[in-house]
Design an enzyme around this catalytic site. Structure first.
Site, PDB file in Angstrom:
ATOM      1  N   GLY A  50     -17.048  26.814  14.504  1.00 30.24           N
ATOM      2  CA  GLY A  50     -17.195  25.447  15.032  1.00 30.24           C
ATOM      3  C   GLY A  50     -18.052  25.293  16.277  1.00 30.24           C
ATOM      4  O   GLY A  50     -18.681  24.263  16.466  1.00 30.24           O
ATOM      5  N   GLU A 104     -15.604  27.088  22.971  1.00 31.52           N
ATOM      6  CA  GLU A 104     -14.847  26.675  21.788  1.00 31.52           C
ATOM      7  C   GLU A 104     -15.271  25.254  21.385  1.00 31.52           C
ATOM      8  O   GLU A 104     -15.790  24.499  22.208  1.00 31.52           O
ATOM      9  CB  GLU A 104     -13.348  26.753  22.144  1.00 31.52           C
ATOM     10  CG  GLU A 104     -12.365  26.220  21.149  1.00 31.52           C
ATOM     11  CD  GLU A 104     -12.357  26.933  19.797  1.00 31.52           C
ATOM     12  OE1 GLU A 104     -13.423  26.989  19.163  1.00 31.52           O
ATOM     13  OE2 GLU A 104     -11.281  27.382  19.359  1.00 31.52           O
ATOM     14  N   ASP A 105     -15.057  24.914  20.120  1.00 30.86           N
ATOM     15  CA  ASP A 105     -15.396  23.553  19.691  1.00 30.86           C
ATOM     16  C   ASP A 105     -14.341  22.539  20.122  1.00 30.86           C
ATOM     17  O   ASP A 105     -14.641  21.569  20.793  1.00 30.86           O
ATOM     18  CB  ASP A 105     -15.642  23.492  18.170  1.00 30.86           C
ATOM     19  CG  ASP A 105     -14.475  24.014  17.331  1.00 30.86           C
ATOM     20  OD1 ASP A 105     -13.468  24.496  17.901  1.00 30.86           O
ATOM     21  OD2 ASP A 105     -14.570  23.948  16.094  1.00 30.86           O
ATOM     22  N   ASP A 108      -7.155  21.554  20.391  1.00 32.43           N
ATOM     23  CA  ASP A 108      -6.363  20.468  19.814  1.00 32.43           C
ATOM     24  C   ASP A 108      -4.903  20.680  20.252  1.00 32.43           C
ATOM     25  O   ASP A 108      -4.527  20.273  21.352  1.00 32.43           O
ATOM     26  CB  ASP A 108      -6.564  20.530  18.288  1.00 32.43           C
ATOM     27  CG  ASP A 108      -5.848  19.434  17.528  1.00 32.43           C
ATOM     28  OD1 ASP A 108      -5.191  18.591  18.163  1.00 32.43           O
ATOM     29  OD2 ASP A 108      -5.931  19.412  16.291  1.00 32.43           O
TER      30      ASP A 108
END
Ligand code: IMP
Ligand code: MG
Length: 179
Positions: A50, A104-105, A108
């Site tokens: 990602g 990191e993308d 969450d």
């Protein structure tokens, strides 16, 4: 064709973050990192898949000569976290006494990053910080600091700019959110 709405695997997404905004975000993050690590050599650890596009844009704006390495992990299937952490391509770079910035993308729930940070502890790095393109504060359950955050997003699923839905949409130069 340039449209604000697109369909991937039967789901509809609307454009949420433009390429210009993403460019501003990577510039702002790079300025901070350049300042914080001035005169130091950093190991940038890019989390595949990602983060590939974000990392590429961000790293071009980082001054100096640094090490860039990659790790591939999987915790997600479809639109849900599987709750299981798997290292698909492991770390080969020595991190002992190095200053590490993980790219990191999305952070969450924070589960993936928590697992990664725990494993990295064994490497005895000098410092480890997290730089994420997107952060979902309403979902985050971690008890660690995410120092560099590009975007705060709501809970909605997003694709584009490296992020996928069912492996599709990573090529998009903007970020789209599910409607
Ligand atoms: P976490 O473990 O819940 O923090 O999830 C982190 C990983 O799930 C990220 O590294 C992403 O690869 C993936 N992910 C979480 N939310 C999204 C999303 O909205 N779109 C695409 N991938 C996501
Ligand atoms: Mg990821």
């Amino acid at each position: 064709m340039d449209t604000d709405i697109l369909e991937i695997e039967g789901l509809r997404f609307v454009k949420a973050v433009s390429a210009e905004q993403l460019d501003m975000i990577t510039s702002r993050l790079a300025d901070r990192i350049n300042q914080d690590y001035a005169g130091r050599e950093v190991v940038f650890l890019v989390v595949l898949n990602g983060a590939f596009m974000f990392a590429s844009d961000l790293l071009k704006k980082i001054e100096g000569v640094h090490t860039v390495c990659f790790i591939k992990v999987s915790t997600y299937s479809g639109m849900q976290s599987s709750g299981e952490y798997k290292e698909v391509i492991g770390l080969t770079q020595e991190l002992k006494d190095r200053d590490v910035v993980i790219i990191e993308d999305i952070v969450d729930s924070g589960f993936t990053m928590k697992e990664m940070l725990e494993r990295l502890k064994e490497q005895d790095a000098r410092s480890v910080e997290v730089c994420t393109l997107a952060f979902k504060p309403d979902n985050f359950k971690g008890d660690y600091e995410v120092k560099y955050k590009g975007l705060n997003m709501g809970a909605e699923f997003i694709v584009g700019y490296g992020l996928d839905f069912e492996q599709k949409g990573r090529n998009l130069k903007e970020i789209y959110k599910k409607i």
